[in-house]
Scaffold this active site. Structure first.
Site, PDB file in Angstrom:
ATOM      1  N   LYS A  12     -76.557  20.969  92.509  1.00  0.00           N
ATOM      2  CA  LYS A  12     -75.181  21.080  93.013  1.00  0.00           C
ATOM      3  C   LYS A  12     -75.182  21.080  94.548  1.00  0.00           C
ATOM      4  O   LYS A  12     -74.340  20.460  95.183  1.00  0.00           O
ATOM      5  CB  LYS A  12     -74.521  22.349  92.447  1.00  0.00           C
ATOM      6  CG  LYS A  12     -74.162  22.191  90.973  1.00  0.00           C
ATOM      7  CD  LYS A  12     -73.773  23.478  90.261  1.00  0.00           C
ATOM      8  CE  LYS A  12     -73.598  23.190  88.763  1.00  0.00           C
ATOM      9  NZ  LYS A  12     -73.291  24.352  87.942  1.00  0.00           N
ATOM     10  N   GLN A  42     -72.563  30.548  88.721  1.00  0.00           N
ATOM     11  CA  GLN A  42     -73.429  29.924  87.705  1.00  0.00           C
ATOM     12  C   GLN A  42     -73.640  30.882  86.529  1.00  0.00           C
ATOM     13  O   GLN A  42     -73.958  32.057  86.725  1.00  0.00           O
ATOM     14  CB  GLN A  42     -74.767  29.536  88.357  1.00  0.00           C
ATOM     15  CG  GLN A  42     -75.680  28.722  87.476  1.00  0.00           C
ATOM     16  CD  GLN A  42     -75.150  27.331  87.142  1.00  0.00           C
ATOM     17  OE1 GLN A  42     -74.422  26.726  87.919  1.00  0.00           O
ATOM     18  NE2 GLN A  42     -75.495  26.821  85.979  1.00  0.00           N
ATOM     19  N   ASP A  49     -64.646  25.359  88.123  1.00  0.00           N
ATOM     20  CA  ASP A  49     -65.194  25.297  86.762  1.00  0.00           C
ATOM     21  C   ASP A  49     -64.079  25.229  85.716  1.00  0.00           C
ATOM     22  O   ASP A  49     -64.341  24.907  84.555  1.00  0.00           O
ATOM     23  CB  ASP A  49     -66.011  26.568  86.473  1.00  0.00           C
ATOM     24  CG  ASP A  49     -67.516  26.342  86.537  1.00  0.00           C
ATOM     25  OD1 ASP A  49     -67.958  25.216  86.262  1.00  0.00           O
ATOM     26  OD2 ASP A  49     -68.225  27.308  86.846  1.00  0.00           O
TER      27      ASP A  49
HETATM   28  N1  GUN Z   1     -73.912  27.095  83.000  1.00  0.00           N
HETATM   29  C1  GUN Z   1     -74.032  26.036  82.147  1.00  0.00           C
HETATM   30  N2  GUN Z   1     -73.018  25.176  82.330  1.00  0.00           N
HETATM   31  C2  GUN Z   1     -72.246  25.685  83.313  1.00  0.00           C
HETATM   32  C3  GUN Z   1     -71.051  25.242  83.951  1.00  0.00           C
HETATM   33  O1  GUN Z   1     -70.473  24.182  83.645  1.00  0.00           O
HETATM   34  N3  GUN Z   1     -70.573  26.048  84.929  1.00  0.00           N
HETATM   35  C4  GUN Z   1     -71.168  27.219  85.268  1.00  0.00           C
HETATM   36  N4  GUN Z   1     -70.608  27.938  86.224  1.00  0.00           N
HETATM   37  N5  GUN Z   1     -72.271  27.658  84.698  1.00  0.00           N
HETATM   38  C5  GUN Z   1     -72.809  26.893  83.725  1.00  0.00           C
END
Ligand code: GUN
Length: 284
Positions: free
Chosen positions: A53, A97, A120
């Site tokens: 990211k 996350q 998200d």
């Molecule tokens: N962990 C696995 N997939 C995701 C996601 O799409 N967003 C976040 N914040 N954590 C994750």
């Protein structure tokens, strides 16, 4: 004939369009979109995702700030950080996350994020807006699947779509986005009776169940579109939730693993951050 969906190429195209737009907007507004990513603890997969990211932010020309917090972080410490990020006008997107260490109250944390910065799409305000058919920030993985349908001109209106899996991150928002696009949607889960029979009626199958090669040839009607959201490790190899080789000839379209849905998630995170930046600057 089966078309293999190239999510890597589509994700790259979306990301380079975003980078181009950011260059123009930076001139006009004097600031770049800002994304803050919060990682708590030392989960290996999460570290890989957060690094990806960060790289994507740099490539897109965003300001990124990555907060790597120790595994003993408390809920209150995390809530205070989110409060600061909510108040910071240079931050357009906040992502925490998941998964979080178990001492942290995940709901409290996710609900603390300002819905306008919730890239998200996990905040109940955004979940609610999606479910009443409004435009808002949508969860990145299912939104990436919708971009695949758009790019490949896959018709959704009036089609039977089956989503396997009911997680808040993928299954439920996927179903809501398909419904918003006028598909007839069935959600299957661990208590569903006869998943193969329901899938055999589907024009579109989205597998997000987390079981390697769960979807086999007897699930798939001829000409179905099969989207594989799964990423599983099996005997040292990455495999999806569908038996790719076993169903390939039956599908009209199929996503590979890796290189299908995976690259779309990060592309849509960049997309959502740019969208939030534009909304917050009254450009949308
Ligand atoms: N962990 C696995 N997939 C995701 C996601 O799409 N967003 C976040 N914040 N954590 C994750």
């Amino acid at each position: 004939m089966t078309t293999i969906i190239d999510g890597k190429a589509l994700g790259q195209k979306i990301r380079s369009n975003i980078a181009g737009e950011v260059t123009l907007l930076k001139e006009k507004l004097g600031r770049k979109p800002g994304l803050s990513v919060v990682l708590v603890g030392d989960d290996a997969a999460s570290q890989v995702y957060v690094n990806m990211k960060e790289k994507a932010c740099i490539e897109a020309g965003f300001n990124s700030s990555i907060y790597r917090l120790g595994s003993n972080t408390t809920t209150d410490e995390l809530l205070n950080l989110i409060d600061d990020l909510n108040k910071n006008d240079n931050i357009d997107g906040i992502l925490v996350q998941l998964p979080l260490p178990e001492q942290i109250d995940e709901k409290k944390v996710l609900y603390k994020i300002d819905p306008s910065k919730d890239v998200d799409g996990f905040h109940p305000v955004n979940v609610g807006l999606l479910n009443i058919g409004e435009d808002t920030l949508f969860p990145c993985t299912p939104y990436g699947v919708m971009k695949i349908f758009e790019e490949y001109n896959i018709e959704l209106s009036g089609k039977n779509a089956v989503v396997i899996g009911r997680s808040n991150i993928v299954g439920k928002p996927m179903a809501a986005l398909l419904l918003k696009a006028n598909a007839t949607v069935t959600i299957c889960h661990s208590r569903t009776k006869d998943i193969p029979a329901l899938c055999r009626n589907a024009d579109i199958i989205v597998a997000a169940v987390g079981i390697p090669k769960f979807v086999t040839a007897d699930f798939v009607k001829d000409g179905a579109v099969v989207i594989d959201v799964g990423i599983n490790r099996l005997e040292g190899k990455l495999v999806g939730d569908v038996d790719y080789d076993g169903i390939f000839d039956k599908c009209s379209y199929i996503t590979p693993v890796p290189g299908g849905v995976g690259p779309m998630t990060i592309a849509m995170l960049m997309y959502n951050t740019l969208k939030s930046f534009k909304v917050r600057n009254n450009l949308l």
